[in-house]
Design a protein around this motif. Structure first.
Motif, PDB file in Angstrom:
ATOM      1  N   ILE A 179       0.830  -1.207   0.000  1.00  0.00           N
ATOM      2  CA  ILE A 179       0.000   0.000   0.000  1.00  0.00           C
ATOM      3  C   ILE A 179       0.863   1.254   0.000  1.00  0.00           C
ATOM      4  O   ILE A 179       0.634   2.176  -0.775  1.00  0.00           O
ATOM      5  CB  ILE A 179      -0.989  -0.061   1.184  1.00  0.00           C
ATOM      6  CG1 ILE A 179      -2.074  -1.098   0.840  1.00  0.00           C
ATOM      7  CG2 ILE A 179      -1.599   1.299   1.466  1.00  0.00           C
ATOM      8  CD1 ILE A 179      -2.939  -1.518   1.995  1.00  0.00           C
ATOM      9  N   ALA A 180       1.888   1.237   0.836  1.00  0.00           N
ATOM     10  CA  ALA A 180       2.771   2.414   0.904  1.00  0.00           C
ATOM     11  C   ALA A 180       3.458   2.669  -0.435  1.00  0.00           C
ATOM     12  O   ALA A 180       3.677   3.813  -0.826  1.00  0.00           O
ATOM     13  CB  ALA A 180       3.812   2.219   2.001  1.00  0.00           C
ATOM     14  N   SER A 181       3.810   1.599  -1.148  1.00  0.00           N
ATOM     15  CA  SER A 181       4.539   1.770  -2.400  1.00  0.00           C
ATOM     16  C   SER A 181       3.610   2.042  -3.569  1.00  0.00           C
ATOM     17  O   SER A 181       4.060   2.229  -4.692  1.00  0.00           O
ATOM     18  CB  SER A 181       5.365   0.509  -2.691  1.00  0.00           C
ATOM     19  OG  SER A 181       4.522  -0.576  -2.986  1.00  0.00           O
ATOM     20  N   GLY A 182       2.310   2.029  -3.316  1.00  0.00           N
ATOM     21  CA  GLY A 182       1.377   2.253  -4.409  1.00  0.00           C
ATOM     22  C   GLY A 182       1.150   1.029  -5.268  1.00  0.00           C
ATOM     23  O   GLY A 182       0.514   1.093  -6.312  1.00  0.00           O
ATOM     24  N   VAL A 234       3.595  -0.554 -10.622  1.00  0.00           N
ATOM     25  CA  VAL A 234       4.180   0.221  -9.528  1.00  0.00           C
ATOM     26  C   VAL A 234       5.606   0.585  -9.905  1.00  0.00           C
ATOM     27  O   VAL A 234       6.233  -0.085 -10.739  1.00  0.00           O
ATOM     28  CB  VAL A 234       4.142  -0.594  -8.211  1.00  0.00           C
ATOM     29  CG1 VAL A 234       5.026  -1.817  -8.308  1.00  0.00           C
ATOM     30  CG2 VAL A 234       4.547   0.249  -7.023  1.00  0.00           C
ATOM     31  N   CYS A 235       6.096   1.658  -9.320  1.00  0.00           N
ATOM     32  CA  CYS A 235       7.492   2.008  -9.591  1.00  0.00           C
ATOM     33  C   CYS A 235       8.235   2.332  -8.305  1.00  0.00           C
ATOM     34  O   CYS A 235       7.622   2.645  -7.284  1.00  0.00           O
ATOM     35  CB  CYS A 235       7.567   3.178 -10.560  1.00  0.00           C
ATOM     36  SG  CYS A 235       6.904   4.699  -9.897  1.00  0.00           S
ATOM     37  N   PHE A 236       9.524   2.191  -8.357  1.00  0.00           N
ATOM     38  CA  PHE A 236      10.383   2.500  -7.215  1.00  0.00           C
ATOM     39  C   PHE A 236      11.585   3.300  -7.704  1.00  0.00           C
ATOM     40  O   PHE A 236      12.080   3.061  -8.810  1.00  0.00           O
ATOM     41  CB  PHE A 236      10.894   1.217  -6.545  1.00  0.00           C
ATOM     42  CG  PHE A 236       9.810   0.373  -5.956  1.00  0.00           C
ATOM     43  CD1 PHE A 236       9.278   0.660  -4.712  1.00  0.00           C
ATOM     44  CD2 PHE A 236       9.315  -0.717  -6.656  1.00  0.00           C
ATOM     45  CE1 PHE A 236       8.274  -0.127  -4.166  1.00  0.00           C
ATOM     46  CE2 PHE A 236       8.308  -1.511  -6.119  1.00  0.00           C
ATOM     47  CZ  PHE A 236       7.793  -1.207  -4.866  1.00  0.00           C
ATOM     48  N   ASP A 237      12.048   4.202  -6.866  1.00  0.00           N
ATOM     49  CA  ASP A 237      13.254   4.962  -7.205  1.00  0.00           C
ATOM     50  C   ASP A 237      14.434   4.473  -6.374  1.00  0.00           C
ATOM     51  O   ASP A 237      14.249   3.958  -5.264  1.00  0.00           O
ATOM     52  CB  ASP A 237      13.035   6.456  -6.911  1.00  0.00           C
ATOM     53  CG  ASP A 237      12.082   7.067  -7.921  1.00  0.00           C
ATOM     54  OD1 ASP A 237      12.107   6.649  -9.094  1.00  0.00           O
ATOM     55  OD2 ASP A 237      11.296   7.945  -7.522  1.00  0.00           O
ATOM     56  N   ASP A 238      15.611   4.684  -6.940  1.00  0.00           N
ATOM     57  CA  ASP A 238      16.849   4.540  -6.152  1.00  0.00           C
ATOM     58  C   ASP A 238      17.117   3.123  -5.643  1.00  0.00           C
ATOM     59  O   ASP A 238      17.674   2.933  -4.564  1.00  0.00           O
ATOM     60  CB  ASP A 238      16.836   5.520  -4.955  1.00  0.00           C
ATOM     61  CG  ASP A 238      16.623   6.948  -5.410  1.00  0.00           C
ATOM     62  OD1 ASP A 238      17.008   7.252  -6.564  1.00  0.00           O
ATOM     63  OD2 ASP A 238      16.059   7.751  -4.642  1.00  0.00           O
ATOM     64  N   ALA A 256      -0.654  -1.458  -4.428  1.00  0.00           N
ATOM     65  CA  ALA A 256      -2.029  -1.916  -4.228  1.00  0.00           C
ATOM     66  C   ALA A 256      -2.757  -0.961  -3.300  1.00  0.00           C
ATOM     67  O   ALA A 256      -2.136  -0.216  -2.530  1.00  0.00           O
ATOM     68  CB  ALA A 256      -2.028  -3.325  -3.641  1.00  0.00           C
ATOM     69  N   GLN A 257      -4.097  -0.987  -3.372  1.00  0.00           N
ATOM     70  CA  GLN A 257      -4.920  -0.181  -2.459  1.00  0.00           C
ATOM     71  C   GLN A 257      -5.660  -1.045  -1.440  1.00  0.00           C
ATOM     72  O   GLN A 257      -5.912  -0.624  -0.327  1.00  0.00           O
ATOM     73  CB  GLN A 257      -5.953   0.630  -3.246  1.00  0.00           C
ATOM     74  CG  GLN A 257      -5.519   2.044  -3.548  1.00  0.00           C
ATOM     75  CD  GLN A 257      -4.864   2.128  -4.910  1.00  0.00           C
ATOM     76  OE1 GLN A 257      -5.414   1.655  -5.888  1.00  0.00           O
ATOM     77  NE2 GLN A 257      -3.696   2.713  -4.958  1.00  0.00           N
ATOM     78  N   GLN A 258      -6.046  -2.244  -1.878  1.00  0.00           N
ATOM     79  CA  GLN A 258      -6.790  -3.144  -0.990  1.00  0.00           C
ATOM     80  C   GLN A 258      -6.181  -4.544  -1.100  1.00  0.00           C
ATOM     81  O   GLN A 258      -6.315  -5.203  -2.121  1.00  0.00           O
ATOM     82  CB  GLN A 258      -8.271  -3.188  -1.381  1.00  0.00           C
ATOM     83  CG  GLN A 258      -8.944  -1.837  -1.248  1.00  0.00           C
ATOM     84  CD  GLN A 258     -10.424  -1.954  -0.915  1.00  0.00           C
ATOM     85  OE1 GLN A 258     -10.993  -3.039  -0.872  1.00  0.00           O
ATOM     86  NE2 GLN A 258     -11.053  -0.822  -0.667  1.00  0.00           N
TER      87      GLN A 258
END
Lengths: 343, 72, 346
Positions: free
Chosen positions: A134-137, C10-14, A139-141
């Motif tokens: 959730i924090a990383s976006g 989803v994406c991540f940086d660094d 997923a939402q649920q």
């Protein structure tokens, strides 16, 4: 798409499921012979365990728990965008059971799904992954499911484990929290594979495949019978590990959260058995009323024990917004994890 | 020693007056008794004894020796 | 988050890959070894799959053994202190035990500290991009500063030796990738998806907890693959996955230095590359030498075919894992010069 660590996560709802068949102390006493029902209750704190039927798997229990969750108000199958299934008794060696669950529940195909293999520490691990999703976006649920059927590992003539474990499943919906404050975390983890041998099913994996030889039953010094295909637990080693590591993990998570024990409303431990929980309670000096327990009628359900307790706290209104609960899971691995949650 | 003896008596399901350093556990020293004793030693002495050595103990005195040899 | 049909993006940086080591068992199994059994069938299958040789592990060697050897070498080459590693993820469908998790067993054997995160995930063909995403998430959320991602399988032990379609296809390998945070490393993009509707098409029916389904089948405790169904699934899912990865990442065909497909079979990879109009020279294929090594195909490509490139240059890699589940995952990931990228033999 924005990467952000400011989105918080919280437990929205929990659904549970237990199989129908009950194994009570009277029946156990009849089968095992040398222990009276009262003695089993006194030693374990458990009155009955629920046992999966022949042909009923952890995935079946998981699906029931998920349906019980989906029946709750405000929970919608369409909104679920990730499945984490924690089990040690999957349907198949491959494919992963989480994919089958996705299909069985009619969830979208554009969602991630995987199994993790952990036991007593699995729910807290799952919460950590879910809140990371959730924090990383990602997923939402998130549908976080725990399910196990240890009964299928256990030799009927092994009282050391048969008296303790029951089958069951939990399904928790973890959602992004509207206030940006995360209500799950911080977390601490621990792993000590040197103790892997203390709680293990020695055969059935790639290291030691099932065979005629692994099926051979042997009697141990205490009169318990098991084969290498069965669950083995060195209760003494697990007790020693628990007393050494759990208090440390608890202190560490409090420290990480900047809290003291008085800030915590409840401490929910993995519900191993009455005996271990009371040893922990005494050692850690936690008041009884702060330590809710729920295993008397279901036994030790491995990865589901913690959500089973939280579900009752939520259902009874004992868990209120603003309150803080410390969760500590520990066992097979050896693996342990702790975190703080609030509503 | 009294707290330890009382706990041990409870574990062995005997009256505390029966326990002495020479008391032999015999058959009753099963896995459950060992597990219980680990918790008891932890509670009373805050020590983690070697499990193998504890399992090998035959008498109350053996346990007392083990405890005194174990660092806190 | 843009709505794309192929999955969660989803994406991540660094986040950077510090290095990787793949490990294969020493025993090389040639196609000629199957001729006595399958006769002219060997040539037919080889034409489709492209597998000439594969590596098979001895009976007492597990996927975790291959990964442990790779991990020891990797940690050594990178000069990482064991106690700086915070997490170990093991992705396999051939773990050491039903329980406990093999990652826990590996923690002790690698001498990593007790406070680490360690768990197993059960995925096959989609394992590597899934694992990179999971590792990135641990790093990005602050749960870990350094992660070891171990993927590996000993599929040779679960294939049906009577079934020429699978008996000759699979090989054994393990690979360990070291990831850490690196400011300025750039942005990684991932897409993940699942469709359990196809679970029956690549499956071991008996051997875990669902029983009775294999009745009437010749060898229910061995791997079953409906090649036609898998091919159809792949043709439907993967081109969209490629397109969607380009779209969410903003990096198209020209911006990637290599397209790493799960090494399922040569014919399929060529077909997918053609369909997506990818330049052939950017689509390495090594299934000819190693067979389909399940979870390890992509890192084995990186360590083997791209090893020197990854050590010498900065790149952006596109990865596509798809199959058993069904489960699929794609990654577009920048790499800095790797400290180590090689294949070792156990």
């Amino acid at each position: 798409m924005m990467q952000s660590n400011t989105v918080g996560a919280r437990i929205e709802a929990i659904g549970l499921y237990f199989p129908d068949a009950s194994l009570d102390n009277k029946k156990l006493a009849e089968e095992l012979g040398d222990w009276a029902p009262e003695k089993i209750l006194e030693k374990t704190g458990i009155r009955e365990r629920r046992i999966a039927a022949e042909g009923q798997t952890a995935l079946d229990l998981a699906e029931h728990a998920c349906r019980n969750l989906l029946d709750k108000p405000g929970v919608s199958a369409e909104e679920i965008d990730f499945i984490i299934l924690c089990t040690q008794a999957p349907d198949y060696i491959l494919p992963t059971s989480a994919c089958i669950l996705q299909h069985a529940l009619g969830l979208r195909t554009s969602i991630g799904a995987f199994d993790i293999n952990l036991g007593c520490s699995g729910f807290v691990y799952g919460l950590s992954i879910a809140s990371g999703l959730i924090a990383s976006g990602s997923a939402q649920q998130v549908l976080l499911v725990t399910s196990d059927t240890y009964s299928k590992f256990i030799n009927k003539k092994d009282r050391s484990v048969r008296t303790l474990f029951g089958d069951g499943a939990s399904a928790s919906l973890i959602v992004s929290s509207p206030n940006l404050q995360s209500t799950i975390g911080p977390f601490v983890f621990g792993t000590d594979g040197a103790g892997a041998k203390h709680l293990i099913v020695p055969a059935g994996g790639a290291r030691n495949a099932n065979s005629e030889e692994t099926r051979i039953e042997q009697v141990d010094g205490s009169g318990n019978v098991r084969s290498q295909d069965n669950l083995f637990m060195d209760g003494a080693a697990i007790m020693a590990f628990t007393l050494a590591e759990v208090p440390k993990a608890f202190s560490a998570v409090l420290l990480k959260a900047g809290l003291v024990i008085d800030d915590i409303d409840y401490v929910v431990f993995h519900q191993a058995n009455a005996f271990m929980l009371s040893a922990l309670r005494k050692k850690m000096k936690i008041p009884e009323e702060k330590m809710p327990c729920r295993f008397e009628n279901v036994g030790n359900t491995v990865s589901s024990t913690i959500p089973i307790v939280i579900e009752e706290l939520m259902a009874s209104g004992k868990f209120q917004p603003g309150q803080k609960i410390a969760l500590v899971g520990f066992g097979v691995g050896l693996s342990w994890s702790a975190c703080i949650i609030s509503l | 020693m009294s707290e330890f003896y009382e706990g041990l008596a409870e574990i062995m399901e005997v009256d505390v007056s029966e326990l002495s350093t020479d008391y032999e556990f015999g058959e009753a020293w099963d896995s459950l008794a060992v597990v219980s004793t680990i918790a008891l030693i932890d509670e009373v002495y805050d020590k983690a004894v070697d499990i193998q050595l504890l399992q090998d103990c035959k008498t109350v005195g053996d346990i007392e020796n083990l405890i005194s040899k174990t660092d806190g | 988050m843009p709505q794309i049909s192929s999955g969660q993006s989803v994406c991540f940086d660094d986040i950077t890959i510090a290095g990787l080591v793949a490990c294969v068992p020493p025993r090389v199994v040639e196609n000629s070894e199957f001729e006595a059994q399958f006769g002219s069938g060997v040539a037919d299958v080889t034409k489709m799959t492209g597998v000439q040789t594969r590596r098979w592990a001895d009976d007492d060697v597990t996927a975790s053994d291959l990964c442990l050897a790779a991990a020891h070498k990797l940690i050594d080459q990178l000069g990482w202190e064991a106690d700086t590693i915070d997490a170990l993820i093991f992705i396999s469908q051939t773990p050491d035990y039903r329980l406990p998790a093999t990652a826990c067993v590996m923690q002790a054997k690698l001498g990593l500290r007790k406070g680490i995160i360690a768990f197993d995930v059960n995925l096959g063909c989609s394992a590597y991009p899934y694992g990179l995403w999971l590792a990135s998430m641990l790093l990005s959320s602050g749960s870990a500063e350094r992660v070891l991602l171990a993927v590996g399988d000993t599929s040779s032990r679960v294939v049906d030796s009577q079934d020429r379609a699978t008996a000759m296809l699979f090989g054994d390998a393990g690979a360990v990738t070291a990831l850490e945070k690196l400011p300025g490393a750039g942005r990684s993009h991932f897409i993940l998806g699942s469709d359990g509707g196809g679970f029956q098409n690549l499956i071991i029916r008996e051997g875990a907890f669902r029983t009775g389904e294999g009745e009437g089948q010749p060898t229910p405790s061995k791997l079953f693959m409906d090649g036609g169904e898998i091919f159809n699934f792949t043709l439907k899912a993967v081109p969209t996955l490629v397109k969607d990865l380009f779209e969410v990442s903003g990096f198209g065909s020209d911006h990637h230095d290599a397209f790493l497909f799960h090494q399922a079979n040569t014919f399929m990879i060529n077909h997918l590359a053609k369909k997506a109009k990818l330049p052939q020279e950017k689509v390495p294929i090594n299934i000819g030498r190693y067979g389909n090594t399940s979870s390890a195909t992509i890192p084995l490509l990186m360590a083997d075919d791209l090893g020197q490139t990854l050590v010498d240059q900065e790149t952006r890699l596109a990865m596509f894992g798809f199959g058993v589940g069904y489960s699929w995952a794609a990654a577009s990931m920048p790499t800095q010069k790797l400290g180590c990228a090689e294949v070792i033999c156990l």
